[in-house]
Design a protein around this motif. Structure first.
Motif, PDB file in Angstrom:
ATOM      1  N   PRO B 171       0.806  -1.222   0.000  1.00 54.36           N
ATOM      2  CA  PRO B 171       0.000   0.000   0.000  1.00 54.36           C
ATOM      3  C   PRO B 171       0.838   1.271   0.000  1.00 54.36           C
ATOM      4  CG  PRO B 171      -0.384  -1.287   2.010  1.00 54.36           C
ATOM      5  CD  PRO B 171       0.512  -2.071   1.165  1.00 54.36           C
ATOM      6  N   LEU B 174       1.978   1.793  -3.530  1.00 52.06           N
ATOM      7  CA  LEU B 174       0.868   2.295  -4.331  1.00 52.06           C
ATOM      8  C   LEU B 174       0.644   3.779  -4.078  1.00 52.06           C
ATOM      9  CD1 LEU B 174      -1.505   1.608  -6.200  1.00 52.06           C
ATOM     10  CD2 LEU B 174      -2.856   1.160  -4.167  1.00 52.06           C
ATOM     11  N   PHE B 189      -6.957  15.056 -11.381  1.00 54.36           N
ATOM     12  CA  PHE B 189      -8.167  14.557 -10.742  1.00 54.36           C
ATOM     13  C   PHE B 189      -8.284  14.987  -9.294  1.00 54.36           C
ATOM     14  CE2 PHE B 189      -9.199  12.235 -14.380  1.00 54.36           C
ATOM     15  CZ  PHE B 189      -8.111  11.509 -14.827  1.00 54.36           C
ATOM     16  N   GLU B 191      -6.447  14.110  -6.798  1.00 52.83           N
ATOM     17  CA  GLU B 191      -6.306  12.955  -5.918  1.00 52.83           C
ATOM     18  C   GLU B 191      -5.058  13.007  -5.045  1.00 52.83           C
ATOM     19  OE1 GLU B 191      -6.378   9.771  -8.761  1.00 52.83           O
ATOM     20  OE2 GLU B 191      -4.299  10.127  -9.330  1.00 52.83           O
ATOM     21  N   SER B 194      -5.641  12.793  -1.303  1.00 59.54           N
ATOM     22  CA  SER B 194      -6.085  11.483  -0.810  1.00 59.54           C
ATOM     23  C   SER B 194      -4.920  10.523  -0.658  1.00 59.54           C
ATOM     24  CB  SER B 194      -7.090  10.850  -1.775  1.00 59.54           C
ATOM     25  OG  SER B 194      -8.074  11.767  -2.124  1.00 59.54           O
ATOM     26  N   TRP B 195      -4.051  10.498  -1.643  1.00 59.61           N
ATOM     27  CA  TRP B 195      -2.931   9.563  -1.562  1.00 59.61           C
ATOM     28  C   TRP B 195      -1.990   9.920  -0.429  1.00 59.61           C
ATOM     29  CZ3 TRP B 195      -3.974   5.243  -3.445  1.00 59.61           C
ATOM     30  CH2 TRP B 195      -4.676   5.112  -4.646  1.00 59.61           C
ATOM     31  N   GLN B 197      -2.879  11.323   2.281  1.00 67.48           N
ATOM     32  CA  GLN B 197      -3.559  10.886   3.503  1.00 67.48           C
ATOM     33  C   GLN B 197      -3.335   9.401   3.748  1.00 67.48           C
ATOM     34  OE1 GLN B 197      -7.647  11.861   3.017  1.00 67.48           O
ATOM     35  NE2 GLN B 197      -7.321  14.027   3.432  1.00 67.48           N
ATOM     36  N   LEU B 198      -3.395   8.634   2.675  1.00 67.67           N
ATOM     37  CA  LEU B 198      -3.147   7.198   2.810  1.00 67.67           C
ATOM     38  C   LEU B 198      -1.758   6.953   3.383  1.00 67.67           C
ATOM     39  CD1 LEU B 198      -3.848   4.205   2.241  1.00 67.67           C
ATOM     40  CD2 LEU B 198      -2.764   4.507   0.025  1.00 67.67           C
ATOM     41  N   PHE B 202      -0.855   5.057   6.802  1.00 69.58           N
ATOM     42  CA  PHE B 202       0.054   3.911   6.805  1.00 69.58           C
ATOM     43  C   PHE B 202       1.187   4.136   7.797  1.00 69.58           C
ATOM     44  CE2 PHE B 202       1.862   0.177   4.834  1.00 69.58           C
ATOM     45  CZ  PHE B 202       3.229   0.326   5.012  1.00 69.58           C
TER      46      PHE B 202
END
Lengths: 256, 220, 252
Positions: B171, B174, B189, B191, B194-195, B197-198, B202
């Motif tokens: 993850p 990614l 987009f 995004e 969001s990424w 934040q991921l 993690f």
């Protein structure tokens, strides 16, 4: 070499009032299925200096490592200053100092840096002064700022002994303290043993040279093939074992 | 306490140069090989650049964390370290901080190298790229330090470390690649956030998990 | 005995559901007969996740209670989990070929997540084999299992995000079947298959656990025997009398 070595003051109490430093009950440890220690039940009195003797493979090192909480027992229990090595290993560690065959020193750091790091880990009060004092006490003041990588085996062992001086242990475990040392080094160990005895610290050491020890120890235990063969002198006694009763099963730290 | 351990590692590292230099060279070689394998079409390489960047960082990162723990095999130093009355979390934190320092240097240099080798315009999106590298470095350091501790005394450690570590890092890989791509393409987009934040999630989870469990590795 | 009955019941349930899913339920309009693979595929995947949850929890319980039975449960969970997960992936690929035209699709989040799950737990099983001492092995495995389990939700969410931010759902996504708007007959068959597989799972877990316990008991017996042998052989100057309540008192 200085005449008096600085051993941390620790209010240990009078000798006869203190409980035994070490009590083991059927302590056993297997490695890869074969028993290194096959059930040892001993009592070591507080403040005593006791030698662990016996041939290679007798289990001397294993016993020391179990008491130092480096490894866990396979069967049986042991108490150091009343604390269970299986259930309260952190508390045991706070009271025990252990010198093993390997010194755990960092090759790329200097002698002083190695001790300074240890002092931070041990939360030694007045660290800088204590580190300098320890280096002097073990005779390495002249090489304090050299990297350990260049040290001989004897010098490393001295440094490791210096590290023990930074702590405030009530039980000191020494695995072959005389090994790899020259005459001066061995005299240093004798001085340390005297200093520890004066401070009331319990010392358990192994040795292949029992003649050297005659003056400094109170008693000795002979191990052979993982069990106690005999005990001599004061300060140590074998305890009755539950294992020799037929159909006995040893106590486990782990339920199965 | 943790800082003391990190400082000790940094000192030993500077003196012995165990981890940093060889890891950097390894990353450079990996990038060169990627160029050989996927080139010579520069457009294709530029499109693949985010993936190549993070693959290089992850592979080199495996080497870096394993060598940092190897430091503790100096005369059984890890055993001695475990005997000090220091909280296990602090030992983990100290070693992870050391790993983080190495990973940050690694990440930044590889980023620069990718910019040069694959004709990617880094300057245009510098801030989000730096942020991504930092977050990625934290995650790799956290996970890598943990698994390096798990495998350092095992027989098959060279293979077990990547075997255990890589699936867990999926993850992160990614998220980092997607964030990098978004940053480089101007985030069409929306995004990127969001990424990132991921990645933050993690990192937080893995650091917590590592700190909580590392202590049990030291008992025997 | 009860376990054996359970085994028969589970086998019968699976056989019944197999017949239902193959012959009774109508084929999907878009995907045709290939869609029938979905029933066991989804059931297996679900049980794969459940197994690994069991492994992680069992690991925590071991570290807390130090009872090796928990480690036996963890081992059983991991092995059974690998089995179900591998089967789920295989099913997914069998479905993918006729429907997508390819065996693998990177855009499908569940397939990717499940593949990573498999990788994590194969790693766990390989890792277990490297330690001999039972207590040490249990502790190390527990830690690896816990961190792996913590990773799974992250993987799941990240892959969902991956698919979501991409160009919408592809045609023929397996999640269509879990759509609440799907016809009852499909949902019913899926639930039935799930129940049958769960029965089989319970049976397999029990059997694997029992096997692990037998192995542990045998290892333990060998260790105790070696211990007794070592004591018998070693020379003793004097054997203190075996411990009885009175002599324990005397020994202070």
């Amino acid at each position: 070499m200085p005449q008096t070595i600085y051993v941390s003051p620790r209010s240990l109490g009078a000798f006869d009032e203190r409980p035994p430093a070490v009590v083991t009950a059927d302590l056993a440890r297997l490695f890869a299925g074969s028993p290194a220690l096959a059930g040892v039940s001993l009592r070591v009195d507080a403040g005593a200096t006791v030698a662990l003797l016996g041939p290679n493979g007798a289990g001397k090192t294993t016993l020391l490592r179990l008491l130092a909480t480096v490894i866990r027992p396979s069967y049986g229990t042991a108490r150091v200053d009343g604390l269970d090595i299986g259930r309260e290993p952190e508390l045991v560690r706070a009271r025990v100092a252990y010198l093993s065959h390997a010194t755990g020193l960092y090759d790329d750091l200097t002698a002083r840096e190695n001790l300074a790091f240890a002092a931070e880990m041990l939360a030694t009060p007045d660290a800088r002064h204590r580190v300098t004092r320890a280096l002097e006490d073990v005779g390495l003041a002249g090489r304090a700022d050299d990297r350990v990588r260049g040290f001989s085996a004897g010098m490393r062992r001295r440094l490791a002994l210096g590290r023990i001086l930074l702590g405030s242990a009530s039980l000191v475990l020494l695995d072959e303290p005389y090994a790899a040392l020259d005459a001066d080094g061995m005299a240093l160990v004798d001085q340390l043993l005297t200093a520890w005895r004066d401070a009331g610290v319990t010392v358990l050491l192994t040795s292949h040279a029992p003649e050297r020890l005659a003056v400094t120890i109170d008693g000795s235990v002979v191990l052979d093939r993982g069990v106690v063969a005999e005990t001599r002198g004061n300060g140590v006694a074998e305890l009755p074992s539950a294992l020799d009763v037929p159909s006995a099963t040893p106590a486990r730290q782990v339920v199965s | 306490m943790a800082l003391a351990i990190a400082r000790k590692d940094a000192l030993a590292e500077l003196r012995g140069r165990h981890a940093t230099v060889s890891t950097l060279f390894f990353a450079a070689i990996v990038l060169l090989l990627f160029g050989f394998a996927l080139g010579p079409d520069s457009a294709r390489l530029a499109a693949a650049a985010p993936g190549l960047l993070w693959l290089a960082i992850v592979f080199a990162g495996i080497l870096a964390v394993s060598r940092l723990h190897l430091l503790e095999t100096d005369d059984e130093a890890l055993e001695q370290l475990a005997l000090y009355p220091v909280a296990r979390r602090a030992i983990y934190a100290g070693k992870a901080l050391g790993g983080l320092a190495v990973m940050l240097v690694l990440g930044l240099l590889v980023l620069g190298a990718v910019g040069v080798l694959f004709a990617v315009d880094i300057g245009g999106a510098l801030l989000p790229l730096l942020l991504t590298v930092i977050l990625g470095a934290i995650g790799i350091a956290a996970v890598g330090t943990f698994y390096a501790g798990v495998t350092v005394r095992l027989r098959a450690r060279e293979v077990m470390l990547p075997l255990l570590m890589l699936p867990v890092l999926a993850p992160l890989l990614l998220g980092a690649v997607k964030a990098t791509t978004a940053a480089l393409t101007g985030d069409p987009f929306g995004e990127l956030a969001s990424w990132l934040q991921l990645l933050v999630a993690f990192d937080v989870i893995m650091v917590a998990a590592g700190a909580a469990t590392y202590g049990y590795l030291l008992e025997d | 005995m009860k376990t054996r009955i359970l085994g028969f019941v589970a086998a019968a349930a699976i056989a019944a559901m197999a017949i239902v899913s193959l012959f009774v339920v109508p084929a999907d309009l878009n995907q045709g007969d290939a869609q029938r693979v979905m029933y066991p595929h989804v059931a297996s995947a679900w049980l794969g996740y459940l197994s690994f949850g069991v492994t992680a929890v069992a690991g925590i319980l071991w570290v807390w209670k130090r009872d090796l039975r928990f480690d036996a449960v963890a081992l059983a969970g991991a092995e059974i989990g690998v089995m179900f997960t591998a089967f789920a992936i295989w099913g997914g690929m069998m479905w993918g070929r006729p429907v997508w035209g390819v065996f693998w699709q990177w855009e499908d989040p569940r397939l990717t997540t499940t593949a990573l799950l498999l990788a994590l737990y194969v790693g766990y099983l390989l890792f277990r084999r490297l330690t001999d001492d039972p207590a040490r092995r249990a502790t190390r495995a527990a830690i690896v299992g816990i961190v792996a389990a913590v990773d799974i939700p992250i993987v799941h969410f990240s892959v969902e995000w991956w698919r979501g931010l991409h160009q919408g759902a592809t045609i023929g996504s397996p999640s269509r079947m879990l759509n609440p708007a799907a016809p009852m007959v499909f949902v019913g068959t899926l639930l039935g298959m799930l129940a049958a597989f769960t029965l089989a799972w319970v049976y397999l877990m029990i059997r694997r656990y029992q096997l692990a316990r037998v192995q542990m008991a045998r290892e333990e017996a060998v260790r105790l025997e070696r211990l007794a042998a070592a004591r018998a052989v070693a020379p003793r100057a004097s054997t203190p009398a075996p411990r009885t309540p009175e002599s324990t008192e005397a020994a202070r």
